[in-house]
Design an enzyme around this catalytic site. Structure first.
Site, PDB file in Angstrom:
ATOM      1  N   SER A 264      45.807 -10.565  25.167  1.00 24.61           N
ATOM      2  CA  SER A 264      45.907 -12.023  25.164  1.00 24.61           C
ATOM      3  C   SER A 264      47.051 -12.445  24.244  1.00 24.61           C
ATOM      4  O   SER A 264      48.180 -11.979  24.409  1.00 24.61           O
ATOM      5  CB  SER A 264      44.558 -12.645  24.761  1.00 24.61           C
TER       6      SER A 264
ATOM      7  N   GLU B  76      48.825 -10.284  33.043  1.00 26.04           N
ATOM      8  CA  GLU B  76      47.459 -10.800  33.192  1.00 26.04           C
ATOM      9  C   GLU B  76      47.435 -12.190  32.578  1.00 26.04           C
ATOM     10  O   GLU B  76      48.336 -12.565  31.825  1.00 26.04           O
ATOM     11  CB  GLU B  76      46.447  -9.871  32.525  1.00 26.04           C
TER      12      GLU B  76
ATOM     13  N   HIS C 185      41.433 -10.443  30.532  1.00 29.31           N
ATOM     14  CA  HIS C 185      40.265 -11.292  30.282  1.00 29.31           C
ATOM     15  C   HIS C 185      39.206 -11.032  31.349  1.00 29.31           C
ATOM     16  O   HIS C 185      38.866 -11.917  32.150  1.00 29.31           O
ATOM     17  CB  HIS C 185      40.672 -12.757  30.279  1.00 29.31           C
TER      18      HIS C 185
END
Length: 310
Positions: free
Chosen positions: A113, A214, A278
Site C-alpha cells: 500500500s 495493485e 488489499h
C-alpha cells in the site's frame, strides 16, 4: 538488454528478531496478540516507538517515523522489518532517508500500500530486494487465509529458490490479458503511489521492468487515469510485462477490458488477478528480483535467489 540482478538480502533465520515500524498511518496494536502470534512461529518482536504514536492521519511525526526506519535498519539484532500498516505518510520521508545507512544494513523489508514509496526508493538507491507483502495489523494479525503466511515465511526464509515458480492458489483463477513470455525485474506496488512519485527522484525506473500494480478504493475511471498518466509519461513503453494484483472494488471484467485497451498496443504479456495487495490471501512478492512472466501459462518464475543464508 541484460539486466543486473538486485542483490538478495540475508534470509530471516529461525528465531530471528523482527522489527515493527509504522512509517505511514497509525493503528492500534494489540502488543500481546502480536507477540504471541510471532512467538508461535519462532520469532520475537522489537516494536519501535512510533508504532504507539498518532499525529492525525500519521503514526507520529515525520522525525519519529524516519528515526524508527533508520534505527530498525541500523540495529544488527533485527533480522527483518515489517510495517504496521499503510495509509499515508511514507512519501513525506523519502528526501530525508539515509540510503547509505540502509545499503550498509540489508535485511528483508516488508509492507504494501503506502509502503510502496519505500519499496521504490530502496530498490532505486540501494539495489537490494524488498518484499511487497503483508502488514502486521491488517494481514498477519487479521486472520487472512493460510497462503498469506506461507508465502511470507517461505520467501523470507529462502525456501523458494531461483528457478521456482511462485505458488498461486488455484481457488483464485488468473486471467491472461496479453499472452507472451517476458524476462525482467519485478517492480511496482500500489498504482496510486507509483503515479504520485512520477517526476520525482524516486519514480520507478521502468526500463526492462515487469510492472506489478495493485490498488484499493479507486473506481475504474481513476485506474484509467493513473494508467494514462504512466502512459503519457513514457513509463509503460519501457516495460517488458505487467502483473496485475488485486484492484479491490473494481469489476474484474471491466478492469480486464481496460487493461487490454491500455497494454495491447505495447504487445507485452499481461497477467491479471494475482492475489497480492488489499486482498485475502495477500501473497508476498520480491520487488527488484529478476523473474520470468509467462502470461499464457499463468506462471511467475523466480530467476534469482532473493535471500541468502547468513
Amino acid at each position: 538488454m541484460a539486466l543486473t540482478p538486485h542483490h538478495p538480502v540475508p534470509a530471516l533465520p529461525i528465531e530471528g528478531l523482527i522489527g515493527v515500524i509504522a512509517p505511514a498511518g497509525p493503528a492500534p496494536l494489540d502488543t500481546e496478540k502480536a507477540t504471541q502470534w510471532m512467538r508461535a512461529r519462532g520469532h520475537e518482536l522489537r516494536i519501535f516507538p512510533g508504532v504507539y504514536e498518532k499525529d492525525g492521519y500519521l503514526a507520529g511525526s515525520d522525525d519519529t517515523r524516519l528515526n524508527d526506519l533508520h534505527a530498525a535498519f541500523a540495529d544488527p539484532e533485527i533480522k527483518a522489518i515489517i510495517c504496521l500498516r499503510g495509509g499515508y505518510g511514507t512519501p513525506r520521508l523519502l528526501d530525508r532517508i539515509d540510503f547509505d545507512l540502509i545499503r550498509r544494513n540489508p535485511k528483508p523489508f516488508i509492507g504494501y500500500s503506502d509502503i510502496t514509496a519505500l519499496h521504490l526508493a530502496i530498490n532505486r538507491y540501494t539495489g537490494f530486494v524488498t518484499f511487497h507483502g503483508p502488514l502486521l495489523n491488517a494481514d498477519l494479525l487479521g486472520d487472512k487465509e493460510p497462503p498469506t503466511v506461507t508465502s511470507f515465511f517461505s520467501l523470507l526464509r529462502g525456501q523458494v529458490k531461483a528457478g521456482s515458480a511462485l505458488n498461486h492458489p488455484a481457488a483464485y483463477p488468473l486471467t491472461t490479458v496479453g499472452p507472451g513470455i517476458a524476462h525482467g525485474r519485478l517492480l511496482g506496488g500500489n498504482l496510486s503511489i507509483i503515479a504520485a512519485t512520477m517526476g520525482t527522484p524516486y519514480q520507478i525506473d521502468a526500463e526492462g521492468v515487469i510492472l506489478f500494480i495493485e490498488d484499493v478504493n479507486e473506481p475504474l475511471y481513476r485506474i484509467d487515469r493513473l494508467l494514462t498518466q504512466l502512459r503519457l509519461a513514457g513509463t509503460l513503453a519501457k516495460l517488458r510485462g505487467v502483473l496485475v494484483g488485486d484492484i479491490a472494488g473494481v469489476d474484474l471484467e471491466a478492469l480486464n477490458r481496460l487493461l487490454k485497451q491500455t497494454f495491447a498496443p505495447l504487445r507485452i504479456p499481461v497477467l491479471s488477478g494475482w492475489r497480492s495487495g488489499h486482498c485475502d490471501p495477500n501473497l508476498t512478492l520480491p520487488m527488484g528480483a529478476l523473474v520470468t512472466l509467462d502470461a499464457g501459462e499463468k506462471r511467475l518464475v523466480l530467476e534469482q535467489d532473493v535471500v541468502v543464508s547468513r
